[in-house]
Design a protein around this motif. Structure first.
Motif, PDB file in Angstrom:
ATOM      1  N   GLU A  40       0.831  -1.208   0.000  1.00  0.00           N
ATOM      2  CA  GLU A  40       0.000   0.000   0.000  1.00  0.00           C
ATOM      3  C   GLU A  40       0.866   1.260   0.000  1.00  0.00           C
ATOM      4  OE1 GLU A  40      -2.565  -0.464   3.373  1.00  0.00           O
ATOM      5  OE2 GLU A  40      -3.665  -2.119   2.456  1.00  0.00           O
ATOM      6  N   ALA A  41       1.949   1.253   0.754  1.00  0.00           N
ATOM      7  CA  ALA A  41       2.859   2.404   0.792  1.00  0.00           C
ATOM      8  C   ALA A  41       3.502   2.614  -0.577  1.00  0.00           C
ATOM      9  CB  ALA A  41       3.930   2.199   1.860  1.00  0.00           C
ATOM     10  N   LYS A  43       2.289   1.799  -3.420  1.00  0.00           N
ATOM     11  CA  LYS A  43       1.247   2.326  -4.311  1.00  0.00           C
ATOM     12  C   LYS A  43       1.080   3.833  -4.093  1.00  0.00           C
ATOM     13  CE  LYS A  43      -3.599   1.692  -5.558  1.00  0.00           C
ATOM     14  NZ  LYS A  43      -4.836   0.967  -5.261  1.00  0.00           N
ATOM     15  N   ARG A  44       1.049   4.253  -2.819  1.00  0.00           N
ATOM     16  CA  ARG A  44       0.928   5.687  -2.516  1.00  0.00           C
ATOM     17  C   ARG A  44       2.085   6.476  -3.117  1.00  0.00           C
ATOM     18  NH1 ARG A  44      -0.490   3.979   2.616  1.00  0.00           N
ATOM     19  NH2 ARG A  44       1.623   4.317   3.369  1.00  0.00           N
ATOM     20  N   TYR A  45       3.315   5.991  -2.904  1.00  0.00           N
ATOM     21  CA  TYR A  45       4.490   6.709  -3.399  1.00  0.00           C
ATOM     22  C   TYR A  45       4.532   6.736  -4.927  1.00  0.00           C
ATOM     23  CZ  TYR A  45       6.150   6.649   1.414  1.00  0.00           C
ATOM     24  OH  TYR A  45       6.256   6.827   2.770  1.00  0.00           O
ATOM     25  N   GLN A  47       1.939   6.671  -6.899  1.00  0.00           N
ATOM     26  CA  GLN A  47       0.913   7.618  -7.329  1.00  0.00           C
ATOM     27  C   GLN A  47       1.398   9.053  -7.174  1.00  0.00           C
ATOM     28  OE1 GLN A  47      -2.468   6.431  -4.959  1.00  0.00           O
ATOM     29  NE2 GLN A  47      -3.254   5.064  -6.555  1.00  0.00           N
ATOM     30  N   GLN A  82       4.733  11.514   5.151  1.00  0.00           N
ATOM     31  CA  GLN A  82       4.211  10.168   4.871  1.00  0.00           C
ATOM     32  C   GLN A  82       5.237   9.103   5.237  1.00  0.00           C
ATOM     33  OE1 GLN A  82       0.966   9.405   3.682  1.00  0.00           O
ATOM     34  NE2 GLN A  82       1.676   7.440   4.432  1.00  0.00           N
ATOM     35  N   ASP A  86       4.768   6.138   7.887  1.00  0.00           N
ATOM     36  CA  ASP A  86       4.996   4.745   7.504  1.00  0.00           C
ATOM     37  C   ASP A  86       6.002   4.084   8.430  1.00  0.00           C
ATOM     38  OD1 ASP A  86       3.174   4.970   5.443  1.00  0.00           O
ATOM     39  OD2 ASP A  86       4.690   5.277   3.884  1.00  0.00           O
TER      40      ASP A  86
END
Length: 135
Positions: A40-41, A43-45, A47, A82, A86
């Motif tokens: 998930e992390a 994916k965030r980065y 994006q 972020q 994390d």
């Protein structure tokens, strides 16, 4: 009689491997949780990076370049926060895993001590009766 011995052997074997099964289960659950969080992390980065690339392609003049530079500074702040979040979340998961492992080891040690105590108690009367039969 042989069935009783096999049943007793199977019960002892299950009892012996139960702590290892619990540890393996805990480790697997922790690995799944950590992997899911990392995915998930990532994916965030990714994006965030994609958004920055899109913003960079929109730069057409000096004013839009200035705006892009200001957005870059904001984005770096956001990424820094972020990453701290994390790291904090991963640290909390690790501490929780450590606590659960310590509890499992403590429970296993206590169970082994109880088994050793009950085994010692069950052997004592047997030893006395065998000694009295020899006399």
């Amino acid at each position: 009689m042989q069935d009783k011995m096999m049943d007793a052997f199977n019960a002892q074997t299950r009892q012996m491997f139960e702590p290892m099964r619990k540890i393996n289960s805990l480790m697997l659950n922790n690995m799944e949780k950590m992997t899911q969080y990392q995915l998930e992390a990532m994916k965030r980065y990714s994006q965030m990076g994609t958004e920055r690339i899109r913003s960079a392609t929109a730069v057409q003049d000096a004013e839009s370049l200035r705006d892009f530079g200001a957005q870059q500074a904001e984005m770096m702040n956001e990424i820094s926060q972020q990453m701290q979040e994390d790291a904090r979340a991963m640290s909390e998961m690790s501490l929780q895993f450590k606590t659960e492992m310590e509890k499992l080891f403590s429970d296993a040690g206590q169970q082994m001590a109880e088994q050793a105590t009950s085994a010692a108690k069950s052997e004592q009367p047997g030893a006395a009766s065998s000694n009295s039969s020899r006399k």
